[in-house]
Design a protein around this motif. Structure first.
Motif, PDB file in Angstrom:
ATOM      1  N   GLY A 259       0.969  -1.247  -0.088  1.00  0.00           N
ATOM      2  CA  GLY A 259       0.055  -0.113   0.056  1.00  0.00           C
ATOM      3  C   GLY A 259       0.875   1.307  -0.119  1.00  0.00           C
ATOM      4  N   ILE A 260       1.909   1.236   0.756  1.00  0.00           N
ATOM      5  CA  ILE A 260       2.883   2.512   0.910  1.00  0.00           C
ATOM      6  C   ILE A 260       3.336   2.641  -0.420  1.00  0.00           C
ATOM      7  CG2 ILE A 260       5.076   3.495   1.954  1.00  0.00           C
ATOM      8  CD1 ILE A 260       4.081   2.109   4.489  1.00  0.00           C
ATOM      9  N   LEU A 261       3.908   1.711  -1.248  1.00  0.00           N
ATOM     10  CA  LEU A 261       4.674   1.759  -2.369  1.00  0.00           C
ATOM     11  C   LEU A 261       3.669   2.351  -3.625  1.00  0.00           C
ATOM     12  CD1 LEU A 261       6.569  -1.471  -2.359  1.00  0.00           C
ATOM     13  CD2 LEU A 261       7.534   0.673  -2.040  1.00  0.00           C
ATOM     14  N   LEU A 262       2.628   1.833  -3.303  1.00  0.00           N
ATOM     15  CA  LEU A 262       1.334   2.345  -4.359  1.00  0.00           C
ATOM     16  C   LEU A 262       1.216   3.586  -4.216  1.00  0.00           C
ATOM     17  CD1 LEU A 262      -1.034  -0.805  -4.457  1.00  0.00           C
ATOM     18  CD2 LEU A 262       0.467  -0.218  -6.141  1.00  0.00           C
ATOM     19  N   ASP A 263       0.954   4.034  -2.740  1.00  0.00           N
ATOM     20  CA  ASP A 263       0.661   5.625  -2.880  1.00  0.00           C
ATOM     21  C   ASP A 263       1.874   6.433  -2.969  1.00  0.00           C
ATOM     22  OD1 ASP A 263      -1.765   4.859  -1.917  1.00  0.00           O
ATOM     23  OD2 ASP A 263      -1.212   4.639   0.275  1.00  0.00           O
ATOM     24  N   PHE A 267       0.941   5.247  -7.929  1.00  0.00           N
ATOM     25  CA  PHE A 267      -0.378   6.216  -8.155  1.00  0.00           C
ATOM     26  C   PHE A 267       0.227   7.556  -8.629  1.00  0.00           C
ATOM     27  CE2 PHE A 267      -2.739   3.542  -4.921  1.00  0.00           C
ATOM     28  CZ  PHE A 267      -3.134   2.445  -5.979  1.00  0.00           C
ATOM     29  N   PRO A 268       1.195   8.272  -7.822  1.00  0.00           N
ATOM     30  CA  PRO A 268       1.359   9.561  -8.312  1.00  0.00           C
ATOM     31  C   PRO A 268       2.125   9.410  -9.784  1.00  0.00           C
ATOM     32  CG  PRO A 268       2.200   9.047  -6.125  1.00  0.00           C
ATOM     33  CD  PRO A 268       1.904   7.879  -6.687  1.00  0.00           C
ATOM     34  N   ARG A 269       2.678   8.430 -10.208  1.00  0.00           N
ATOM     35  CA  ARG A 269       3.186   8.500 -11.759  1.00  0.00           C
ATOM     36  C   ARG A 269       1.951   8.138 -12.583  1.00  0.00           C
ATOM     37  NH1 ARG A 269       8.539   4.470 -11.630  1.00  0.00           N
ATOM     38  NH2 ARG A 269      10.055   5.837 -10.070  1.00  0.00           N
ATOM     39  N   ALA A 270       0.992   7.418 -12.117  1.00  0.00           N
ATOM     40  CA  ALA A 270      -0.326   7.458 -13.036  1.00  0.00           C
ATOM     41  C   ALA A 270      -0.870   8.664 -13.290  1.00  0.00           C
ATOM     42  CB  ALA A 270      -1.053   6.183 -12.339  1.00  0.00           C
ATOM     43  N   ASP A 271      -0.929   9.371 -11.973  1.00  0.00           N
ATOM     44  CA  ASP A 271      -1.857  10.591 -11.965  1.00  0.00           C
ATOM     45  C   ASP A 271      -1.224  11.520 -12.664  1.00  0.00           C
ATOM     46  OD1 ASP A 271      -3.752   9.302 -10.572  1.00  0.00           O
ATOM     47  OD2 ASP A 271      -2.899   9.994  -8.669  1.00  0.00           O
TER      48      ASP A 271
END
Length: 273
Positions: A259-263, A267-271
């Motif tokens: 979860g931390i790695l995704l956040d 997710f920031p790179r995808a956004d």
């Protein structure tokens, strides 16, 4: 943390030492009485011996299969010795890792590029912090199970309530199967008091297990590591199904890390794209 771990281990050994010594002493004193009763037809053991000839059957079994009996005893002793050795190794390695964790972290960070090292250190510290909070939450729920077990056993008169409560605390740290094994063991001990007491104890263990799994644990984990209760339950079940006890133990910390790695990265790179 290290001092608390050592104190808990010493406390458990102190609690089980006296009950074990008492039971071994009682067994040693009871064996001559049982042998005497086997030759007395007015006792239950004597009646069983007179009807089924237990002594002659034991002697014939030892004469015909003495080597197999000896092999079974040696195998059981080997298994116990292996278990004790594994526990000692686990405790020593755990203490060593707890003491040397900062050095391990710094050694690992040397493999990361200097430009990204600060970010990796921050993410790693966050993962370790949440994992530590998970362990503390797990200890809190297991300690609660042990205290409730102690209160129940002391209230209904089951022998050795403190030792049994500590045993339940240790077993409850193992997800999925730990509390079940503890409940079975404690119910068997309660059987030495009476069958109704054992049945009531078994019902209490089942009820508390359901409350812990579906009410206490998910909410504690949600508060401690900020993981949704559904993720906690599903993660433990999936981890236990894939890798057994080890998978169940690392399921929630792995979910926290993912979860931390995704956040922080995915997710920031995808956004931004």
């Amino acid at each position: 943390m290290l001092l608390a771990f050592v104190l808990c281990l010493a406390g458990f050994i102190a609690l089980i030492a006296q009950p074990d010594a008492d039971e071994i002493d009682s067994l040693t004193k009871a064996i001559p009485k049982w042998l005497t009763q086997l030759h007395d037809r007015h006792t239950l053991l004597g009646h069983l011996e007179d009807r089924y000839h237990l002594i002659s059957k034991v002697r014939s079994a030892l004469a015909s299969g003495g080597s197999s009996v000896l092999g079974g005893l040696l195998g059981a002793g080997k298994m116990v010795l292996s278990l004790v050795t594994s526990v000692v190794i686990l405790v020593v390695v755990t203490i060593y890792l707890m003491v040397a964790l900062p050095e391990f972290k710094q050694f690992g960070f040397h493999f990361v590029a200097a430009s990204r090292r600060a970010r990796v250190e921050a993410v790693t510290d966050e993962i370790l912090t949440r994992t530590g909070r998970f362990m503390l939450a797990n200890l809190a729920t297991s300690g609660t199970a042990g205290l409730v077990t102690f209160a129940w056993r002391a209230g209904i008169g089951v022998p050795y309530p403190a030792a049994l409560g500590f045993f339940v605390t240790l077993m409850d740290l193992i997800p999925v199967v730990g509390s079940t094994v503890a409940g079975v063991a404690v119910s068997l001990v309660a059987l030495s008091v009476s069958l109704p007491i054992a049945a009531a104890t078994a019902g209490f263990c089942v009820g508390f297990r359901l409350a812990e799994d579906y009410l206490i644990m998910p909410r504690v984990m949600k508060y401690a590591v900020d993981v949704h209760p559904v993720v906690t339950v599903v993660g433990v079940l999936v981890g236990g199904a894939l890798l057994g006890i080890i998978g169940a133990l690392v399921a929630v910390p792995a979910a926290v890390a993912i979860g931390i790695l995704l956040d922080e990265h995915v997710f920031p790179r995808a956004d931004a794209s």
